[in-house]
Design an enzyme around this catalytic site. Structure first.
Site, PDB file in Angstrom:
ATOM      1  N   ASP A  98      -1.361   6.983   6.037  1.00 43.10           N
ATOM      2  CA  ASP A  98      -2.462   6.120   5.621  1.00 43.10           C
ATOM      3  C   ASP A  98      -2.720   5.153   6.771  1.00 43.10           C
ATOM      4  O   ASP A  98      -1.922   4.251   7.021  1.00 43.10           O
ATOM      5  CB  ASP A  98      -2.077   5.368   4.342  1.00 43.10           C
ATOM      6  N   TRP A 105       0.813  -1.222   0.000  1.00 47.81           N
ATOM      7  CA  TRP A 105       0.000   0.000   0.000  1.00 47.81           C
ATOM      8  C   TRP A 105       0.847   1.273   0.000  1.00 47.81           C
ATOM      9  O   TRP A 105       0.499   2.239  -0.678  1.00 47.81           O
ATOM     10  CB  TRP A 105      -1.007  -0.022   1.147  1.00 47.81           C
ATOM     11  N   LYS A 165     -12.588  -0.907   7.046  1.00 47.08           N
ATOM     12  CA  LYS A 165     -11.945  -1.841   7.951  1.00 47.08           C
ATOM     13  C   LYS A 165     -12.508  -1.650   9.363  1.00 47.08           C
ATOM     14  O   LYS A 165     -13.274  -2.478   9.836  1.00 47.08           O
ATOM     15  CB  LYS A 165     -10.422  -1.668   7.945  1.00 47.08           C
TER      16      LYS A 165
END
Lengths: 363, 363
Positions: free
Chosen positions: A175, A105, A199
């Site tokens: 992030d 990511w 999430k």
């Protein structure tokens, strides 16, 4: 009606009582004669939902008053471009931004950033195949970076920062898609915290951005108005129609989390859940987690079976016990157990019990 | 539990049977042990929901096979920037795009387009205070435009195109947010059709983009990957995590619309609903709709009371009868009745009955 233990990495399991409340209120929210989905975003009903969600998130994360909370769209992937579009304008062009590369990511973040600035990879975990977080004292930061970007939890690799790096006066941009609300974080150490909601917060389709006020107002001319943080902030996240129903569900999750005792309480549970699973993994050769012990994620636990040929059998047997969505990311293979806030410790126990039984049978 | 008649311009009323099904399936979709909200977007359960929604929309709109359907985020407002970022690259820079200015929303499109290209306002309804659509033979199109942009229904002004303009070989790009699926449209006449879902499709947070394949692959280098139509198309709208629950609800609405007989059948109902309301408005001096008769919107009917001082009384009385969200947009004032597909004709009858009674009492 049976609810499984759902280990999906995201969209992910949500608290059953939140789902129940959403079902009960679907046709008629609080006597309004409407579903939340059908409300004008500017009406008093939705505004009360919005303000509650905003305040509850501020409370849960102890967000200081000089930070704005924005509800945006496009997920962390869109935000990967929106961040440089909003921040590199603080410096003469072309500006430089520092990135720490710890896996999939943060790698994706780097790709989009390159469209708008020079990217300096100040540290990378490439040597360990992205199974650790490079220690802060190895980072080679630029002298004049617009910001430093990190991904505090790599959802695919299962690698987590267990510290907040000191980067001086340069804004730290994180992030936190798969870490947010799972542990206590000192927001004042960050310039920007962002993440997709799917999430620990709610449904896919809403992006949370927490941004320090002095970082607003620097958007590049090519930044779409809908993604200019200053414009979004000045319009209370309603410059464009926000994803109202997703914000409503997020709000229900925030209230649920408060009922659990807030972030400090859920962090304790998360530590216990992760210990249960990692302790078992470390006790056997049958399964394996590749991540450096001090960088293991509390939220996403990738593991492989010692024989890959057993994978399908493992997944089928798990499903029979109501343990679902355990298949690892396609880029990694194997298994992954995502054990976010809404996964009860009973779910992790059921998983470990199953893994033990499976090992006995096939070991 | 009582369901009101909800005249919101968007997010807007949805079919009660869709809301009921969503409530019933919230905790456990089809025996999966999960809510749709909790499913991995790459799992077989959600993939079946996604493919159904895609095919049903293609069937309903008769979308030719050389067009892609994209589920994006950010609403029409974000798309206003995403369109030039994807299309002006077909021409040498700086390119020109033609815009037809018919009211608030086409005006907003123009503002964002100017970030990426020269905007030629080929026609404007300014002279009528945006209460008509300029006739096609008055448009002054550029000789080398990358595309021609129209907004086929101005949600605030209540002005609708009742024709599809011929613009030769230049791609015609249409914001159909509040018109899509309300009437038959020949998709092959357009290069791009786009819209926020929150009127005739489903919850806010998903943007529909229907784009002809030859228009893919021209994105400017500064276009975020998540908004590059080619990237989105190649990844089946899953380059980033899509707004899964919103797509699910949209899919339920598509199936509901098929059960009503599809677009030709709902168009007949929409014509009857609009006639009921406009015929009454034209029969009295007590209320007034300012739009040119041949450009009146079937979906959004703004009207004012002859005395502004009666507005609050009108809204209060309406609410007592279960007629809600009738307040006009803040920029226009007065009232607005949005009568999208999911508003039954009984709702419009109840509104007209109330308006007549209110007139008798206060006329």
């Amino acid at each position: 009606m049976k609810r499984h233990y759902n280990f999906s990495a995201g969209p992910a399991t949500l608290p059953t009582e939140v789902m129940q409340q959403a079902a009960d209120e679907m046709l008629d929210w609080h006597g309004s004669g409407m579903s939340v989905m059908e409300m004008s975003h500017r009406g008093k009903e939705f505004m009360s939902i919005y303000h509650d969600a905003l305040q509850d998130l501020r409370d849960l994360m102890n967000i200081p008053s000089n930070y704005k909370i924005l509800f945006m769209q496009g997920g962390a992937i869109a935000e990967n471009a929106i961040i440089p579009m909003n921040l590199v304008g603080m410096k003469p062009q072309p500006a430089t931004a520092d990135y720490i590369h710890t896996g999939h990511w943060s790698g994706r973040s780097i790709l989009d950033a390159r469209k708008y600035c020079k990217v300096n990879i100040a540290a990378t975990a490439e040597t360990s195949h992205y199974t650790h977080v490079p220690a802060r004292d190895t980072w080679k930061l630029s002298t004049d970076a617009a910001y430093v970007h990190i991904c505090t939890n790599e959802t695919i690799g299962g690698v987590e920062y267990h510290f907040t790096p000191d980067v001086g006066d340069v804004p730290l941009v994180a992030d936190m898609s798969s870490q947010i609300l799972s542990r206590e974080v000192d927001v004042s150490r960050f310039g920007v915290i962002y993440g997709g909601a799917q999430k620990n917060i709610g449904p896919a389709g809403v992006t949370i951005v927490v941004v320090r006020e002095d970082l607003l107002g620097h958007a590049l001319p090519i930044c779409p108005s809908a993604f200019d943080w200053k414009v979004v902030a000045e319009n209370d996240s309603m410059f464009n129609t926000p994803p109202t129903y997703s914000i409503y569900i997020a709000g229900l999750v925030f209230k649920w989390l408060k009922r659990q005792g807030g972030v400090p309480a859920i962090e304790k549970v998360n530590i216990a859940k992760a210990a249960l699973l990692y302790d078992y993994l470390d006790s056997t050769e049958f399964y394996r987690n590749p991540v450096a012990k001090d960088c293991r994620s509390r939220m996403n636990v990738p593991f492989s079976l010692h024989k890959e040929s057993l994978n399908e059998l493992f997944l089928d047997g798990a499903k029979e016990r109501g343990l679902v969505q355990l298949k690892g990311h396609s880029s990694v293979g194997g298994m992954r157990a995502s054990i976010y806030n809404a996964m009860p410790i009973e779910g992790v126990r059921a998983l470990v019990d199953y893994m033990r039984d499976f090992e006995k049978q096939h070991g």
